[in-house]
Design an enzyme around this catalytic site. Structure first.
Site, short mmCIF file in Angstrom:
data_model
loop_
_atom_site.label_atom_id
_atom_site.label_comp_id
_atom_site.label_asym_id
_atom_site.label_seq_id
_atom_site.Cartn_x
_atom_site.Cartn_y
_atom_site.Cartn_z
N LYS A 22 17.88 -13.50 36.13
CA LYS A 22 17.71 -12.27 35.34
C LYS A 22 19.04 -11.55 35.18
CE LYS A 22 16.36 -8.16 37.32
NZ LYS A 22 17.19 -7.04 36.86
N ASN A 23 19.77 -11.39 36.29
CA ASN A 23 20.98 -10.57 36.23
C ASN A 23 22.13 -11.25 35.50
OD1 ASN A 23 19.64 -8.58 37.51
ND2 ASN A 23 20.63 -8.82 39.50
N CYS A 116 17.28 6.33 38.65
CA CYS A 116 16.69 5.00 38.79
C CYS A 116 16.00 5.01 40.13
CB CYS A 116 17.82 4.00 38.74
SG CYS A 116 17.35 2.37 39.26
N ARG A 121 22.70 5.74 39.84
CA ARG A 121 23.58 4.65 39.44
C ARG A 121 24.46 5.15 38.32
NH1 ARG A 121 19.28 -0.21 39.06
NH2 ARG A 121 20.96 -1.68 39.30
N ASP A 304 19.46 -6.93 46.74
CA ASP A 304 18.22 -7.32 46.05
C ASP A 304 17.31 -8.20 46.91
OD1 ASP A 304 19.05 -5.88 43.89
OD2 ASP A 304 19.39 -7.58 42.56
N ARG A 396 9.23 -7.17 35.77
CA ARG A 396 10.57 -7.04 35.19
C ARG A 396 11.46 -8.22 35.57
NH1 ARG A 396 13.61 -1.49 35.86
NH2 ARG A 396 15.08 -2.87 34.81
C1 UD1 Z 1 23.50 -5.01 39.46
C2 UD1 Z 1 22.15 -5.73 39.44
C3 UD1 Z 1 21.25 -5.20 40.55
C4 UD1 Z 1 21.95 -5.29 41.89
C5 UD1 Z 1 23.31 -4.58 41.83
C6 UD1 Z 1 24.12 -4.74 43.10
C7 UD1 Z 1 21.79 -6.25 37.11
C8 UD1 Z 1 21.00 -6.01 35.87
N1 UD1 Z 1 21.49 -5.50 38.16
O1 UD1 Z 1 23.25 -3.65 39.13
O2 UD1 Z 1 20.06 -6.02 40.57
O3 UD1 Z 1 21.15 -4.65 42.87
O4 UD1 Z 1 24.10 -5.15 40.74
O5 UD1 Z 1 24.32 -6.06 43.38
O6 UD1 Z 1 22.65 -7.11 37.16
N2 UD1 Z 1 28.51 2.60 40.69
C9 UD1 Z 1 29.21 3.77 40.46
N3 UD1 Z 1 29.84 3.93 39.23
C10 UD1 Z 1 29.78 2.97 38.26
C11 UD1 Z 1 29.07 1.78 38.51
C12 UD1 Z 1 28.43 1.62 39.75
O7 UD1 Z 1 29.28 4.66 41.30
O8 UD1 Z 1 30.38 3.17 37.19
C13 UD1 Z 1 27.83 2.43 42.00
C14 UD1 Z 1 26.30 2.43 41.84
O9 UD1 Z 1 25.79 3.74 41.84
C15 UD1 Z 1 25.87 1.62 43.05
C16 UD1 Z 1 27.00 0.62 43.24
O10 UD1 Z 1 28.12 1.14 42.51
O11 UD1 Z 1 25.81 2.43 44.20
C17 UD1 Z 1 26.69 -0.78 42.77
O12 UD1 Z 1 26.37 -0.75 41.42
P1 UD1 Z 1 26.60 -1.99 40.44
O13 UD1 Z 1 27.24 -3.14 41.15
O14 UD1 Z 1 27.26 -1.47 39.22
O15 UD1 Z 1 25.11 -2.40 40.12
P2 UD1 Z 1 24.49 -2.72 38.71
O16 UD1 Z 1 25.45 -3.54 37.90
O17 UD1 Z 1 23.91 -1.49 38.12
#
Ligand code: UD1
Length: 417
Positions: A22-23, A116, A121, A304, A396
């Site tokens: 999915k990711n 979320c 996030r 996850d 999902r």
């Molecule tokens: C992706 C995955 C999700 C997984 C996560 C961590 C998808 C669709 N989802 O989510 O299943 O749990 O990686 O492996 O691929 N953060 C910030 N600022 C930013 C971006 C992120 O502070 O601009 C923080 C987030 O709040 C969170 C952490 O960084 O605490 C990790 O987020 P991130 O790696 O970006 O996760 P996603 O890409 O949203």
């Protein structure tokens, strides 16, 4: 509204195949916005997030068909560079179209993702990086509005190895003029799959799977045919289902190298794992014991799989200590697991899990996708009947979840509420 009804059914046994990740596929679909020709993507899971992303691309005007595991995405010369709130709210990954839209069409209007269930996030790193590449960005009336005359390569250092920010900036960088370097990039296998997809389209990227990505911009990208990597999180979920029921389960269709730390931690807890080229079998010869565990970005233990692991540790002999380092609300599932008779206490981002001899069935509610899967796994060993509400979260990310579990001997059925 639907619920899953689970009756305790003893040990699971047999073989199950993991679908496409999915990711990964959601980002490949976003990248297809930049293709000058058709993109054909195989091994696509039939899950609601993929259907949501089909809706996002269709809303923009891209012709998309999804049939028996294959997505065909045709190119379009001009599209509506916008994602409305109702689509972003349904699936946060839709913000991943920002980079491709700005890179190819030089404009984007995407609703800001709100809260979320698993925690706040932010997308600050996405926006800061896009700005460094030359995009002008602003937030107005709940939308990120961006435009650029053309992107120029930049040296970007991420404060945190965010998957989403790495992917958005990688996609923007491939059509930027000159060289872009992303330091402290995410190393998740799904990011590497995106690198391979983009490379197939003609992008020039080195360093995939490492913390430094180097991208030399090209003028245009072609279409590509690509097979999505197997879903390591789905595979891990079924391995944990096998271990939780003290059964013998083999999972195929993914790269075991993507689950190294999970294999180590399950082994430490007493599981026996036999690892093949594209398969792992699990059994539990002498019971499960308590362990210490912390979630971290890849190659650390995946957040996850943390709720599903928590369920395994619920019936371990001894106490476990689990630390969640990525999402503050991941432990929302704990109250629900405790309703089934578990003994888990949390403080901030730490959980202490005292093993109990057995769980007992009860109605529970899935607070999010992975927590929902974990509750179903708990239901497999809880005495009597467990009902899991809010099944739409599970849908999902898991294709035919109950059907796959039932093929291993579980007793799970779906009814309307
Ligand atoms: C992706 C995955 C999700 C997984 C996560 C961590 C998808 C669709 N989802 O989510 O299943 O749990 O990686 O492996 O691929 N953060 C910030 N600022 C930013 C971006 C992120 O502070 O601009 C923080 C987030 O709040 C969170 C952490 O960084 O605490 C990790 O987020 P991130 O790696 O970006 O996760 P996603 O890409 O949203």
């Amino acid at each position: 509204m639907e619920k899953l009804i689970i009756n305790d059914g003893g040990r699971l046994s047999g073989t199950v195949r993991a679908g496409g990740a999915k990711n990964s596929v959601l980002k490949l679909m976003a990248a297809a916005l930049m293709a000058g020709g058709p993109c054909v993507i195989h091994n696509v899971p039939d899950i609601s997030d993929v259907h949501s992303m089909v809706e996002v691309l269709s809303y923009m005007g891209l012709p998309v068909t999804f049939d028996r595991g294959t997505l065909d995405i045709a190119p379009a010369d001009d599209i509506r560079c916008e994602v409305p709130y109702h689509l972003v709210q349904r699936m946060r990954a839709s913000v991943e179209v920002l980079g491709p839209l700005i890179a190819r069409y030089r404009r984007a209007r995407v609703a800001m993702p709100g809260g979320c269930n698993i925690g706040t996030r932010q997308i600050d790193m996405h926006l800061k990086g896009l700005n460094q590449l030359g995009a002008r960005l602003g937030v107005s009336h709940g939308f990120v509005e961006a435009e650029a005359e053309g992107l120029t390569g930049a040296h970007i250092h991420l404060d945190f190895a965010s998957m989403g920010a790495t992917e958005n900036l990688l996609m923007a960088g491939v059509l930027a003029e000159g060289r872009t370097v992303i330091e402290n990039a995410a190393k998740e296998p799904e990011v590497t799959d995106l690198v391979d997809f983009l490379t197939g389209m003609g992008a020039r990227i080195s360093g995939g799977g490492t913390s430094t990505l180097v991208i030399d911009g090209v003028d245009s990208l072609s279409g590509v045919e690509h097979t999505v990597i197997g879903d390591r999180i789905e595979a891990g979920t079924f391995l944990l289902a096998g271990a939780i029921t003290r059964g013998e389960v083999e999972v195929t269709g993914f790269n075991p190298g993507h689950l190294e730390i999970v294999i180590d931690k399950m082994g430490e807890a007493g599981c026996r794992l036999d690892v093949g080229e594209d398969r792992i079998s699990v059994s539990v010869p002498h019971g499960v014991s308590g362990i210490e565990l912390s979630t971290l970005p890849y190659p650390g233990f995946p957040t996850d799989l943390q709720p599903q692991m928590l369920v395994l540790l619920c019936t371990a002999g001894g106490t476990s200590f689990v630390t969640e380092n990525l999402f503050e609300n991941r432990f929302m599932v704990v109250d629900e697991i405790n309703r089934l008779g578990a003994d888990i206490k949390t403080k901030n981002h730490h959980a202490i899990v005292k093993g109990v001899p057995s769980l007992s069935g009860a109605p529970v509610s899935a607070p999010d996708l992975r927590a929902g899967a974990a509750l179903v796994l708990a239901g497999l060993i809880a005495e009597g009947t467990t009902e899991v509400y809010q099944v739409q979260f599970i849908d999902r990310g898991y294709e035919r979840f109950e059907e796959k579990l039932n093929s291993l001997g579980a007793h799970v059925r779906r009814t309307t509420v």
